[in-house]
Design a protein around this motif. Structure first.
Motif, PDB file in Angstrom:
ATOM      1  N   ALA A 275       0.897  -1.258  -0.060  1.00 21.26           N
ATOM      2  CA  ALA A 275      -0.028  -0.027   0.016  1.00 21.26           C
ATOM      3  C   ALA A 275       0.720   1.212   0.164  1.00 21.26           C
ATOM      4  O   ALA A 275       0.563   2.305  -0.587  1.00 21.26           O
ATOM      5  N   TRP A 276       2.138   1.354   0.638  1.00 17.95           N
ATOM      6  CA  TRP A 276       2.885   2.352   0.831  1.00 17.95           C
ATOM      7  C   TRP A 276       3.485   2.700  -0.421  1.00 17.95           C
ATOM      8  O   TRP A 276       3.804   3.735  -0.633  1.00 17.95           O
ATOM      9  N   LEU A 277       4.448   1.414  -0.904  1.00 14.07           N
ATOM     10  CA  LEU A 277       5.317   1.774  -2.062  1.00 14.07           C
ATOM     11  C   LEU A 277       4.858   1.399  -3.345  1.00 14.07           C
ATOM     12  O   LEU A 277       5.266   1.873  -4.367  1.00 14.07           O
ATOM     13  N   LEU A 278       3.549   0.813  -3.547  1.00 11.39           N
ATOM     14  CA  LEU A 278       3.066   0.248  -4.780  1.00 11.39           C
ATOM     15  C   LEU A 278       1.761   0.675  -5.147  1.00 11.39           C
ATOM     16  O   LEU A 278       1.134   0.559  -6.190  1.00 11.39           O
ATOM     17  N   ASN A 279       1.085   1.576  -4.221  1.00  8.84           N
ATOM     18  CA  ASN A 279      -0.376   1.839  -4.194  1.00  8.84           C
ATOM     19  C   ASN A 279      -1.396   0.789  -4.321  1.00  8.84           C
ATOM     20  O   ASN A 279      -2.499   0.786  -5.005  1.00  8.84           O
ATOM     21  N   GLU A 280      -0.958  -0.422  -3.779  1.00 11.21           N
ATOM     22  CA  GLU A 280      -1.786  -1.533  -3.889  1.00 11.21           C
ATOM     23  C   GLU A 280      -2.950  -1.293  -2.645  1.00 11.21           C
ATOM     24  O   GLU A 280      -2.711  -0.767  -1.822  1.00 11.21           O
ATOM     25  N   PHE A 281      -4.004  -2.058  -2.913  1.00 12.64           N
ATOM     26  CA  PHE A 281      -5.168  -1.751  -1.838  1.00 12.64           C
ATOM     27  C   PHE A 281      -5.922  -3.165  -1.794  1.00 12.64           C
ATOM     28  O   PHE A 281      -6.106  -3.638  -2.932  1.00 12.64           O
ATOM     29  N   LEU A 282      -6.669  -3.260  -0.708  1.00 10.73           N
ATOM     30  CA  LEU A 282      -7.434  -4.581  -0.518  1.00 10.73           C
ATOM     31  C   LEU A 282      -8.890  -3.777  -0.278  1.00 10.73           C
ATOM     32  O   LEU A 282      -8.922  -3.140   0.522  1.00 10.73           O
ATOM     33  N   THR A 283     -10.007  -4.528  -0.614  1.00 12.35           N
ATOM     34  CA  THR A 283     -11.291  -3.887  -0.098  1.00 12.35           C
ATOM     35  C   THR A 283     -11.505  -4.797   1.189  1.00 12.35           C
ATOM     36  O   THR A 283     -10.956  -5.360   1.907  1.00 12.35           O
ATOM     37  N   GLN A 284     -12.826  -4.478   1.751  1.00 12.48           N
ATOM     38  CA  GLN A 284     -13.150  -4.768   3.022  1.00 12.48           C
ATOM     39  C   GLN A 284     -13.344  -6.501   3.043  1.00 12.48           C
ATOM     40  O   GLN A 284     -12.859  -7.003   3.890  1.00 12.48           O
ATOM     41  N   GLN A 285     -13.815  -6.962   1.895  1.00 17.05           N
ATOM     42  CA  GLN A 285     -13.913  -8.407   1.613  1.00 17.05           C
ATOM     43  C   GLN A 285     -12.682  -9.042   1.655  1.00 17.05           C
ATOM     44  O   GLN A 285     -12.404 -10.084   2.255  1.00 17.05           O
ATOM     45  N   GLN A 286     -11.463  -8.298   1.037  1.00 19.96           N
ATOM     46  CA  GLN A 286     -10.414  -9.002   0.989  1.00 19.96           C
ATOM     47  C   GLN A 286      -9.624  -8.972   2.063  1.00 19.96           C
ATOM     48  O   GLN A 286      -8.866  -9.805   2.558  1.00 19.96           O
ATOM     49  N   TRP A 287      -9.755  -7.782   3.007  1.00 18.83           N
ATOM     50  CA  TRP A 287      -9.137  -7.612   4.309  1.00 18.83           C
ATOM     51  C   TRP A 287      -9.702  -8.897   5.284  1.00 18.83           C
ATOM     52  O   TRP A 287      -8.798  -9.520   5.850  1.00 18.83           O
ATOM     53  N   LEU A 288     -11.177  -9.263   5.033  1.00 13.32           N
ATOM     54  CA  LEU A 288     -11.677 -10.360   6.008  1.00 13.32           C
ATOM     55  C   LEU A 288     -11.127 -11.517   5.370  1.00 13.32           C
ATOM     56  O   LEU A 288     -10.737 -12.534   6.193  1.00 13.32           O
ATOM     57  N   GLY A 289     -10.827 -11.682   3.886  1.00 13.90           N
ATOM     58  CA  GLY A 289     -10.251 -12.993   3.651  1.00 13.90           C
ATOM     59  C   GLY A 289      -8.970 -13.175   4.176  1.00 13.90           C
ATOM     60  O   GLY A 289      -8.382 -14.378   4.520  1.00 13.90           O
ATOM     61  N   ALA A 290      -8.173 -12.067   4.025  1.00 18.97           N
ATOM     62  CA  ALA A 290      -6.719 -12.112   4.592  1.00 18.97           C
ATOM     63  C   ALA A 290      -6.593 -12.347   6.012  1.00 18.97           C
ATOM     64  O   ALA A 290      -5.791 -13.099   6.471  1.00 18.97           O
ATOM     65  N   LEU A 291      -7.592 -11.961   6.807  1.00 25.71           N
ATOM     66  CA  LEU A 291      -7.874 -12.328   8.103  1.00 25.71           C
ATOM     67  C   LEU A 291      -7.903 -13.814   8.467  1.00 25.71           C
ATOM     68  O   LEU A 291      -7.277 -14.565   9.372  1.00 25.71           O
ATOM     69  N   CYS A 292      -8.860 -14.330   7.478  1.00 27.89           N
ATOM     70  CA  CYS A 292      -9.270 -15.902   7.691  1.00 27.89           C
ATOM     71  C   CYS A 292      -8.009 -16.676   7.489  1.00 27.89           C
ATOM     72  O   CYS A 292      -7.572 -17.637   7.981  1.00 27.89           O
ATOM     73  N   ILE A 293      -7.252 -16.213   6.476  1.00 25.05           N
ATOM     74  CA  ILE A 293      -6.053 -17.089   5.975  1.00 25.05           C
ATOM     75  C   ILE A 293      -4.980 -16.991   7.253  1.00 25.05           C
ATOM     76  O   ILE A 293      -4.317 -17.922   7.750  1.00 25.05           O
ATOM     77  N   LEU A 294      -4.717 -15.922   7.761  1.00 29.20           N
ATOM     78  CA  LEU A 294      -4.027 -15.841   8.961  1.00 29.20           C
ATOM     79  C   LEU A 294      -4.263 -16.473  10.066  1.00 29.20           C
ATOM     80  O   LEU A 294      -3.279 -17.315  10.726  1.00 29.20           O
ATOM     81  N   VAL A 295      -5.364 -16.401  10.197  1.00 27.52           N
ATOM     82  CA  VAL A 295      -6.043 -17.362  11.516  1.00 27.52           C
ATOM     83  C   VAL A 295      -5.757 -18.819  11.133  1.00 27.52           C
ATOM     84  O   VAL A 295      -5.637 -19.588  12.162  1.00 27.52           O
ATOM     85  N   GLY A 296      -6.162 -19.247   9.944  1.00 26.67           N
ATOM     86  CA  GLY A 296      -6.288 -20.542   9.623  1.00 26.67           C
ATOM     87  C   GLY A 296      -4.802 -21.024   9.679  1.00 26.67           C
ATOM     88  O   GLY A 296      -4.568 -22.246  10.360  1.00 26.67           O
ATOM     89  N   VAL A 297      -3.807 -20.455   9.047  1.00 30.99           N
ATOM     90  CA  VAL A 297      -2.523 -20.937   9.126  1.00 30.99           C
ATOM     91  C   VAL A 297      -1.995 -21.031  10.618  1.00 30.99           C
ATOM     92  O   VAL A 297      -1.227 -21.795  10.795  1.00 30.99           O
ATOM     93  N   GLY A 298      -2.530 -19.892  11.094  1.00 30.32           N
ATOM     94  CA  GLY A 298      -1.792 -20.038  12.709  1.00 30.32           C
ATOM     95  C   GLY A 298      -2.286 -21.148  13.626  1.00 30.32           C
ATOM     96  O   GLY A 298      -1.572 -21.767  14.314  1.00 30.32           O
ATOM     97  N   PHE A 299      -3.708 -21.411  13.172  1.00 30.92           N
ATOM     98  CA  PHE A 299      -4.240 -22.727  13.983  1.00 30.92           C
ATOM     99  C   PHE A 299      -3.372 -23.992  13.390  1.00 30.92           C
ATOM    100  O   PHE A 299      -3.450 -24.942  14.159  1.00 30.92           O
ATOM    101  N   ILE A 300      -2.886 -23.979  12.217  1.00 31.83           N
ATOM    102  CA  ILE A 300      -2.335 -25.174  11.734  1.00 31.83           C
ATOM    103  C   ILE A 300      -0.922 -25.336  12.561  1.00 31.83           C
ATOM    104  O   ILE A 300      -0.611 -26.453  12.680  1.00 31.83           O
ATOM    105  N   SER A 301      -0.300 -24.236  12.656  1.00 28.90           N
ATOM    106  CA  SER A 301       1.013 -24.047  13.527  1.00 28.90           C
ATOM    107  C   SER A 301       0.796 -24.457  14.731  1.00 28.90           C
ATOM    108  O   SER A 301       1.666 -25.248  15.444  1.00 28.90           O
ATOM    109  N   TYR A 302      -0.143 -23.843  15.213  1.00 26.29           N
ATOM    110  CA  TYR A 302      -0.277 -23.897  17.128  1.00 26.29           C
ATOM    111  C   TYR A 302      -0.254 -25.180  17.453  1.00 26.29           C
ATOM    112  O   TYR A 302       0.510 -25.667  18.364  1.00 26.29           O
ATOM    113  N   PRO A 303      -1.033 -26.441  17.005  1.00 27.11           N
ATOM    114  CA  PRO A 303      -1.182 -27.660  17.429  1.00 27.11           C
ATOM    115  C   PRO A 303       0.271 -28.411  17.531  1.00 27.11           C
ATOM    116  O   PRO A 303       0.631 -28.916  18.476  1.00 27.11           O
TER     117      PRO A 303
END
Length: 310
Positions: A275-303
């Motif tokens: 967002a800072w250097l390339l002017n890329e952006f995510l919509t609210q829907q994509q931010w929600l998707g990104a959060l799901c990915i982060l939480v999902g991968v975190g749960f895979i690592s945690y066990p």
């Protein structure tokens, strides 16, 4: 207190340094995607950028190999064959697919897809080592891929064919990297972490050089903008050698599972830099998707982390 016991403050200090090393490593690895996209703005292709990146990184890995300790038991010819395969099909395969994909998609999307490699590691382990996948892990995988679906369907500002092609290439890169990690788990005890990393990445570098010589002319290097050389030098040292070295030191202090959890910040850093250097952006829907990915991968690592502490 026994004279052989370790003071509590020493253990805490090691933990702190381990987390710091992994955090810096994740930040530098995250910046790779942004620097690659910046280099592409100077009309160079993925093969040129990847080749120069590995060319700048290779001397440092050779130095690492020179200073690393020999393994106590000499690896067999089969071990060396497996290491070469890991370097060619694993690290080189992951790198070239990833760099190809970034010609078509944003750095933010690339990092989110590449971050899915823990789910692919789970699948490959189940296929080749008959490792059972727990119900918790299945739910985490569903959450991760559901999040990726939200990210994909939220793209309306780029041609769909580019999204599909670029995402498919990066996904293949993530699959190759997952294979590389599985191979490294089997081979590091036989070579040592430093020697395995140095040898595997040297093999990958050789593959990059061969591909460049087969598809490009050396005279092209003389026409490259100075900015391309600077960006590739940054990629080679600060986004390849240094984070790999810091990650090894971090894993040594806090373990692989905890390191994976700390590295989960990687996509967030890429999103911010994009967002800072390339002017890329995510919509609210994509931010929600990104959060799901982060939480999902975190749960895979945690066990795995919890299992190791038992």
């Amino acid at each position: 207190m026994s004279k052989f016991s370790v003071p509590a403050h020493s253990h805490s200090s090691a933990q702190l340094w381990g987390v710091l090393f992994v955090l810096i490593s994740a930040t530098l690895f995250s910046a790779k995607s942004v620097f690659v996209k910046l280099a592409y703005q100077y009309a160079v292709d993925s093969v040129v950028v990847l080749t120069l990146r590995m060319a700048f990184a290779l001397p440092f890995f050779i130095a690492m190999l020179w200073w690393s300790e020999e393994p106590s038991q000499k690896p067999s010819s089969a071990d060396y064959a497996a290491l070469i395969a890991a370097g060619v099909f694993g690290y080189y395969g992951a790198s070239i697919f990833d760099f190809w994909g970034m010609e078509y998609i944003s750095a933010s999307l690339e990092r989110l897809i590449l971050f899915m490699y823990p789910t692919l590691t789970v699948f490959l382990s189940a296929i080749f080592f008959k490792t059972a996948i727990s119900q918790r892990t299945w739910w985490a995988i569903v959450l991760s891929y559901g999040g990726m679906l939200l990210v994909f369907t939220g793209y309306h500002h780029e041609p769909q064919k580019n999204i599909v092609l670029g995402s498919s290439l990066v996904f293949l890169g993530a699959l190759a990297y997952a294979g590389y990690l599985i191979a490294s788990a089997q081979l590091i005890p036989r070579f040592g972490a430093a020697r395995f990393t140095a040898l595997a990445l040297s093999v990958a570098s050789l593959c990059c050089f061969i591909q460049f010589l087969l598809t490009h002319s050396l005279s092209e290097l003389r026409t490259l903008a100075t900015e391309v050389w600077v960006l590739c030098a940054i990629l080679g040292f600060f986004c390849t050698f240094l984070p790999a070295t810091l990650l090894t030191q971090g894993i040594r202090r806090i373990g692989a599972p905890q390191s994976a959890l700390v590295s989960a910040i990687s996509p967030v850093i890429t999103l911010a830099l994009g967002a800072w250097l390339l002017n890329e952006f995510l919509t609210q829907q994509q931010w929600l998707g990104a959060l799901c990915i982060l939480v999902g991968v975190g749960f895979i690592s945690y066990p795995s982390s919890r299992h190791e502490r038992k």
